[in-house]
Enzyme design. Structure first.
Site, mmCIF file in Angstrom:
data_model
loop_
_atom_site.group_PDB
_atom_site.id
_atom_site.type_symbol
_atom_site.label_atom_id
_atom_site.label_comp_id
_atom_site.label_asym_id
_atom_site.label_seq_id
_atom_site.Cartn_x
_atom_site.Cartn_y
_atom_site.Cartn_z
ATOM 1 N N ASP A 67 -0.301 -7.745 1.974
ATOM 2 C CA ASP A 67 1.176 -7.627 2.248
ATOM 3 C C ASP A 67 1.675 -8.430 3.201
ATOM 4 O O ASP A 67 0.948 -8.963 3.875
ATOM 5 C CB ASP A 67 1.782 -6.029 2.264
ATOM 6 C CG ASP A 67 0.969 -5.300 3.163
ATOM 7 O OD1 ASP A 67 0.146 -6.136 4.235
ATOM 8 O OD2 ASP A 67 1.202 -4.256 3.413
ATOM 9 N N ASP A 136 3.911 8.028 5.653
ATOM 10 C CA ASP A 136 4.503 8.565 4.363
ATOM 11 C C ASP A 136 3.753 8.477 3.143
ATOM 12 O O ASP A 136 4.207 8.450 1.942
ATOM 13 C CB ASP A 136 5.690 7.907 4.110
ATOM 14 C CG ASP A 136 5.705 6.367 4.029
ATOM 15 O OD1 ASP A 136 4.494 5.765 4.008
ATOM 16 O OD2 ASP A 136 6.783 5.752 3.702
ATOM 17 N N HIS A 138 2.261 5.683 2.091
ATOM 18 C CA HIS A 138 2.176 4.294 1.249
ATOM 19 C C HIS A 138 0.928 3.413 1.373
ATOM 20 O O HIS A 138 0.087 3.761 2.582
ATOM 21 C CB HIS A 138 3.390 3.305 1.967
ATOM 22 C CG HIS A 138 3.332 2.892 3.411
ATOM 23 N ND1 HIS A 138 3.951 3.165 4.434
ATOM 24 C CD2 HIS A 138 2.296 1.793 3.817
ATOM 25 C CE1 HIS A 138 3.755 2.579 5.499
ATOM 26 N NE2 HIS A 138 2.684 1.729 5.243
ATOM 27 N N GLU A 143 5.915 1.834 -0.962
ATOM 28 C CA GLU A 143 6.704 3.041 -0.563
ATOM 29 C C GLU A 143 6.895 4.008 -1.420
ATOM 30 O O GLU A 143 6.771 3.931 -2.441
ATOM 31 C CB GLU A 143 8.057 2.799 0.222
ATOM 32 C CG GLU A 143 8.076 1.702 1.452
ATOM 33 C CD GLU A 143 7.687 2.121 2.807
ATOM 34 O OE1 GLU A 143 7.121 3.108 2.704
ATOM 35 O OE2 GLU A 143 7.858 1.593 3.725
HETATM 36 C C1 GLP Z 1 1.650 -0.696 7.363
HETATM 37 C C2 GLP Z 1 0.634 -1.725 6.520
HETATM 38 C C3 GLP Z 1 -0.155 -1.021 5.600
HETATM 39 C C4 GLP Z 1 -1.153 -0.176 6.520
HETATM 40 C C5 GLP Z 1 -0.323 1.022 7.200
HETATM 41 C C6 GLP Z 1 -0.679 1.791 8.248
HETATM 42 O O1 GLP Z 1 2.687 -0.636 7.313
HETATM 43 N N1 GLP Z 1 1.537 -2.478 5.469
HETATM 44 O O2 GLP Z 1 -1.024 -1.839 5.004
HETATM 45 O O3 GLP Z 1 -1.953 0.318 5.992
HETATM 46 O O4 GLP Z 1 1.125 0.558 7.635
HETATM 47 O O5 GLP Z 1 -0.702 1.214 9.560
HETATM 48 P P1 GLP Z 1 -1.803 1.642 10.567
HETATM 49 O O6 GLP Z 1 -3.173 1.038 10.033
HETATM 50 O O7 GLP Z 1 -1.410 0.591 11.889
HETATM 51 O O8 GLP Z 1 -1.803 2.769 10.828
#
Ligand code: GLP
Length: 260
Positions: A67, A136, A138, A143
């Site tokens: 992404d 959440d 995702h 989302e």
């Molecule tokens: C972000 C990314 C995801 C990631 C998630 C968790 O928004 N788009 O790919 O897995 O949120 O983030 P983190 O690893 O910093 O907790």
């Protein structure tokens, strides 16, 4: 069922994930890796760099990011293109052209997603996809409410995700509203999924993802539809599992040939 491995901390998880990823990719004539961003994959990237940076076979590697934010200026330090350049591409000794991201620029945005899907297909699909999980539920930026069959597309970020990610920006207002993300259907096409979750704040989401109903309301639950999923969690993230004792017992009793 996914294989669920509970480890002491993210460093152990990173070593296990790196070993499994490298073992899978090194024998592929045209290896393709799926990259995640966020803080979760950092220990995996560090372990991959320690084990394999600069190795000859990496010249054949292609990688696709999950992404990207939409609308950040080129070179913005928190764009996923920059994060991956700093944390993976350069330390691993790759050239930038080996790693593709869904383009987050406003020019050509309406056709960018389909082109990204075509690029993944042209590469022969993704061998191993690394995934984190949002609080959440995702994955990528899919989302709650995302179709379980969705493909790469432009999405609007949830307010909770923008708040979670505001720590990387100087204020909440600077966090983009839009993103471009591989869809849940795109993720399901990868041949092996490695889902990582660390910290107590991920415990509800990861338990719901692997033990709850499969639902668009909890996008990561789509991994239950995939035949080859490895879930690596630390102790705090494992706190809400109903069947944690079974996962530990099963992992302790694996045959040698059943490595991750
Ligand atoms: C972000 C990314 C995801 C990631 C998630 C968790 O928004 N788009 O790919 O897995 O949120 O983030 P983190 O690893 O910093 O907790």
């Amino acid at each position: 069922m996914a294989e669920i491995v509970i480890v002491p901390d993210d460093q152990v998880a990173g070593e296990l994930a790196a070993e499994a990823i490298l073992r899978r990719l090194i024998d592929e004539p045209e290896p393709v890796l799926g990259l995640a961003t966020g803080s979760t994959p950092t220990s995996t990237y560090h372990a991959m760099v320690r084990r394999a940076a600069g190795q000859d076979w990496l010249k054949n590697l292609k990688a696709f990011a999950l992404d990207e934010y939409v609308g950040l200026p080129d070179g913005h330090p928190e764009s996923y293109a920059e994060v991956l350049r700093r944390e993976f591409i350069e330390p691993m000794g790759l050239v930038p052209a080996q790693v593709m991201l869904p383009p987050g620029g406003l020019d050509g945005l309406s056709t960018a997603a389909a082109q990204y899907e075509a690029a993944i297909a042209d590469a022969g699909g993704i061998d191993v996809q690394i995934l984190g999980i949002g609080t959440d539920g995702h994955i990528g930026f899919n989302e709650p409410g995302s179709s379980l069959a969705s493909r790469t597309r432009v999405k609007t970020l949830a307010e909770s995700t923008r708040r979670d990610n505001a720590r990387f920006f100087s204020s909440l207002d600077e966090v983009p509203v839009h993103c471009i993300t591989q869809g849940l259907g795109t993720v399901l096409d990868s041949r092996h999924l490695i889902l990582l979750a660390f910290g107590a704040h991920k415990a509800d989401a990861i338990a719901a993802a692997v033990e709850g109903p499969v639902s668009a309301s909890l996008p990561a639950s789509v991994v239950q539809l995939h035949p080859h999923v490895t879930v690596l969690v630390d102790e705090p993230a494992a706190a809400k599992f109903k069947h944690g004792d079974y996962y530990r017992f099963a992992y302790a009793n694996k045959f040698e040939w059943q490595r991750l």
